[in-house]
Design a protein around this motif. Structure first.
Motif, PDB file in Angstrom:
ATOM      1  N   ASP A 182       0.811  -1.205   0.000  1.00 50.57           N
ATOM      2  CA  ASP A 182       0.000   0.000   0.000  1.00 50.57           C
ATOM      3  C   ASP A 182       0.847   1.259   0.000  1.00 50.57           C
ATOM      4  O   ASP A 182       0.421   2.309   0.453  1.00 50.57           O
ATOM      5  CB  ASP A 182      -0.928   0.006   1.223  1.00 50.57           C
ATOM      6  CG  ASP A 182      -1.921  -1.139   1.171  1.00 50.57           C
ATOM      7  OD1 ASP A 182      -2.362  -1.458   0.058  1.00 50.57           O
ATOM      8  OD2 ASP A 182      -2.227  -1.705   2.230  1.00 50.57           O
ATOM      9  N   GLY A 183       2.066   1.150  -0.490  1.00 54.78           N
ATOM     10  CA  GLY A 183       2.919   2.319  -0.536  1.00 54.78           C
ATOM     11  C   GLY A 183       3.817   2.397   0.682  1.00 54.78           C
ATOM     12  O   GLY A 183       3.895   1.478   1.504  1.00 54.78           O
ATOM     13  N   TRP A 184       4.523   3.524   0.773  1.00 63.50           N
ATOM     14  CA  TRP A 184       5.481   3.703   1.870  1.00 63.50           C
ATOM     15  C   TRP A 184       5.360   5.125   2.393  1.00 63.50           C
ATOM     16  O   TRP A 184       5.568   6.096   1.658  1.00 63.50           O
ATOM     17  CB  TRP A 184       6.904   3.448   1.357  1.00 63.50           C
ATOM     18  CG  TRP A 184       7.939   3.368   2.438  1.00 63.50           C
ATOM     19  CD1 TRP A 184       8.714   4.372   2.917  1.00 63.50           C
ATOM     20  CD2 TRP A 184       8.294   2.215   3.195  1.00 63.50           C
ATOM     21  NE1 TRP A 184       9.530   3.931   3.915  1.00 63.50           N
ATOM     22  CE2 TRP A 184       9.306   2.599   4.102  1.00 63.50           C
ATOM     23  CE3 TRP A 184       7.870   0.882   3.183  1.00 63.50           C
ATOM     24  CZ2 TRP A 184       9.894   1.701   4.998  1.00 63.50           C
ATOM     25  CZ3 TRP A 184       8.446  -0.007   4.064  1.00 63.50           C
ATOM     26  CH2 TRP A 184       9.439   0.391   4.958  1.00 63.50           C
ATOM     27  N   ALA A 185       4.979   5.217   3.659  1.00 67.24           N
ATOM     28  CA  ALA A 185       4.875   6.531   4.286  1.00 67.24           C
ATOM     29  C   ALA A 185       6.267   7.177   4.309  1.00 67.24           C
ATOM     30  O   ALA A 185       7.270   6.474   4.517  1.00 67.24           O
ATOM     31  CB  ALA A 185       4.336   6.381   5.705  1.00 67.24           C
ATOM     32  N   PRO A 186       6.353   8.459   4.059  1.00 62.46           N
ATOM     33  CA  PRO A 186       5.276   9.458   3.941  1.00 62.46           C
ATOM     34  C   PRO A 186       4.804   9.701   2.512  1.00 62.46           C
ATOM     35  O   PRO A 186       4.116  10.686   2.250  1.00 62.46           O
ATOM     36  CB  PRO A 186       5.964  10.709   4.490  1.00 62.46           C
ATOM     37  CG  PRO A 186       7.367  10.584   3.979  1.00 62.46           C
ATOM     38  CD  PRO A 186       7.678   9.109   4.047  1.00 62.46           C
ATOM     39  N   PHE A 187       5.161   8.807   1.580  1.00 63.17           N
ATOM     40  CA  PHE A 187       4.884   9.069   0.170  1.00 63.17           C
ATOM     41  C   PHE A 187       3.557   8.489  -0.305  1.00 63.17           C
ATOM     42  O   PHE A 187       3.204   8.650  -1.471  1.00 63.17           O
ATOM     43  CB  PHE A 187       6.021   8.494  -0.692  1.00 63.17           C
ATOM     44  CG  PHE A 187       7.373   8.999  -0.296  1.00 63.17           C
ATOM     45  CD1 PHE A 187       7.724  10.327  -0.498  1.00 63.17           C
ATOM     46  CD2 PHE A 187       8.296   8.153   0.312  1.00 63.17           C
ATOM     47  CE1 PHE A 187       8.965  10.799  -0.118  1.00 63.17           C
ATOM     48  CE2 PHE A 187       9.543   8.615   0.689  1.00 63.17           C
ATOM     49  CZ  PHE A 187       9.892   9.946   0.475  1.00 63.17           C
ATOM     50  N   ASN A 188       2.832   7.807   0.573  1.00 63.57           N
ATOM     51  CA  ASN A 188       1.579   7.181   0.143  1.00 63.57           C
ATOM     52  C   ASN A 188       0.358   7.990   0.531  1.00 63.57           C
ATOM     53  O   ASN A 188      -0.764   7.502   0.455  1.00 63.57           O
ATOM     54  CB  ASN A 188       1.467   5.763   0.713  1.00 63.57           C
ATOM     55  CG  ASN A 188       1.500   5.758   2.235  1.00 63.57           C
ATOM     56  OD1 ASN A 188       1.805   6.771   2.867  1.00 63.57           O
ATOM     57  ND2 ASN A 188       1.175   4.610   2.818  1.00 63.57           N
TER      58      ASN A 188
END
Length: 525
Positions: free
Chosen positions: A98-104
């Motif tokens: 589901d993406g990678w914080a902080p880029f999601n």
């Protein structure tokens, strides 16, 4: 040749340990021609590795920020296409998570764009200093430090995956430091090649050699795409280790100049041909045999060399276009329905390599044409003007089918990267040895850094603007790119006019010479 105590690059460079070892094993000195081959291979691999590490970010973007797909789905025709796809196809763009914080988050695309501009801003800023240092220090050491430093900070970006690091500032600082070390590469490799090769057919030779840019992009894309399924961190660590290893190879084997290894240029010239070739083909790009102590050219003085400013500003807009594709093309492909289907991140990364394949052809073609015409500005401007319709057709018709997308992408890469490759290689080498320098050999790295550094500012601005306006409209992005290509061509207008005038004057002179001896022509007929 000066004494060893004299602090000039030509005389202070020591023979690489690897070269000394090879000569010890052979029992004889390595020939001048062999040294040239070593220089071409090592500088090619070195700069290809720089671009391989630079390319990884664009491949991983859609994995770090998969939710940005929602932006693309706001367009009704795309939403319908997407909803009619099988479930397994719909999830391809973010199947790795589901993406990678902080880029999601909702601002993920903008944050990724800011990382690009931070990297490229420091890269452009560092380029000016790297060129200044390159004309004063041992280029082999400068290049080695740059490559190992690049490998370290590229790997540290990937370490964030295993360290579960979600701080935006961590990735920002790592990218900025990577950009600083990356800035050592281009001035160093161009200066080294310039010390070993003459002016004849420089455009063709450097056009072929400049394929390292596209080869690096392709390698970075394929490696990063292949490693995504194991975790996005590997897409950074492996290219980082590759460039660090090649940095060590450069340290042990790269001969910076003929003087640093005691290579006899005159002996090689006599072996292949007497004075005629010596005048035209093997004329040294630099003249290290001059016994005068040369003072390194200053930054302002280098800007004043005729042609430096217009070509530097042209490259500003040319690299704006090229680097927008470098950083955003895979992302664009994953968010564009091609023949009604969306591609996965890895598939988009692999497909984007065809843009770089076109760039290889474009660089070689631009170099060859400019050699044949002896007209760098005319060639560069013509390619930039041709890039405008190529960009329009790729945006308008690239989504019809995969085959059409491939063809249009290849053509766009050819026209976009052709002038970029020509200006950063043959043009930079020409201007770095301009007649106004009166044979001073200590300007090549500085001039190269000015031209490519100015271009890199444009390379920073393009991806940054794209990060913001792509969320609204990709058509607006392509409009921006077409406008940049137009301005790049127009900036060379004065030089184009000068080259056309010179060609007309040359043709008129030849015509007058032929008219003075008509009897010869009649007899021949």
């Amino acid at each position: 040749m000066g004494s060893l105590a004299e602090p000039t690059p030509e005389t202070s460079d020591r023979k690489p340990l690897g070269i000394g070892l090879i000569e010890h094993i052979k029992g004889t000195k390595i020939s001048f021609k062999t040294h040239q081959v070593i220089v071409l291979i090592l500088t090619f691999l070195a700069y290809a590795s720089y671009h391989a590490t630079r390319k990884t970010t664009s491949i991983v973007k859609s994995t770090l920020d998969p939710e940005a797909s929602d932006v693309s789905l706001k367009f009704i025709p795309w939403r319908k296409t997407y909803l009619h796809e099988p479930a397994e196809n719909r999830k391809l763009s973010w199947k790795l998570g589901d993406g990678w914080a902080p880029f999601n988050g909702s601002d993920g695309t903008s944050l990724l764009g800011e990382l690009d501009v931070a990297f490229l801003s420091v890269y452009a800023f560092g380029m000016y200093f790297s060129g200044h240092l390159g004309d004063r220090l041992d280029l082999r050491i400068v290049l080695t430090v740059g490559m190992i430093g690049t490998g370290l900070f590229t790997s540290l970006f990937g370490v964030g995956y295993w360290g579960n690091i979600h701080s935006y500032y961590y990735y920002l600082i790592v990218q900025m430091l990577a950009g600083l070390f990356q800035s050592t590469g281009w001035p160093s490799v161009v200066a080294v090649v310039g010390k070993w090769f003459g002016k004849s057919k420089r455009g063709l030779i450097m056009g072929i050699w400049n394929a390292h840019t596209s080869v690096g992009n392709i390698t970075g894309s394929l490696v990063a795409s292949a490693l995504l399924s194991y975790g996005w961190g590997w897409s950074f660590v492996v290219p980082g280790l590759m460039i660090a290893f090649l940095g060590l190879v450069v340290f042990f084997f790269l001969p910076v100049s003929p003087e640093s290894v005691g290579a006899d240029r005159e002996e090689e010239d006599e072996l292949h041909s007497p004075k005629k070739i010596g005048e035209e083909v093997t004329e040294p790009l630099l003249r290290p045999e001059t016994p005068v102590k040369e003072k390194a050219v200053g930054f302002i003085e280098a800007w004043k060399i005729p042609g430096v400013a217009p070509f530097a500003l042209c490259l500003f807009f040319s690299k704006l276009v090229a680097y927008t594709f470098l950083y955003w093309l895979p992302f664009y492909i994953t968010h564009t329905a091609i023949d009604g289907k969306y591609l996965s991140s890895s598939a988009a990364g692999n497909l984007s390599t065809l843009f770089d394949v076109g760039g290889v052809v474009g660089g070689i073609l631009a170099g060859h044409i400019s050699d044949r015409l002896d007209a760098r500005a005319i060639t560069a401007a013509s390619f930039m003007y041709c890039a405008i319709p190529a960009l329009f057709f790729y945006r308008s018709y690239g989504n019809i089918s995969l085959i059409l997308n491939i063809v249009l992408m290849f053509i766009t890469g050819m026209f976009v990267n052709g002038p970029y490759a020509l200006i950063t290689t043959a043009v930079s080498a020409d201007l770095g040895t301009h007649s106004s320098l009166k044979g001073n050999s200590r300007a090549l790295a500085t001039v190269t850094a000015i031209i490519d550094g100015t271009g890199s500012i444009g390379a920073a601005i393009g991806p940054l603007i794209t990060g913001y306006i792509s969320a609204t409209s990709w058509s607006a992005v392509f409009t921006m790119l077409m406008a940049a290509a137009l301005i790049a061509g127009l900036l060379l207008t004065r030089l184009v006019v000068a080259e056309v005038t010179a060609k007309l004057a040359e043709s008129g002179s030849q015509g007058r010479q032929q008219s003075r001896s008509p009897s010869v022509t009649i007899e021949e007929v």
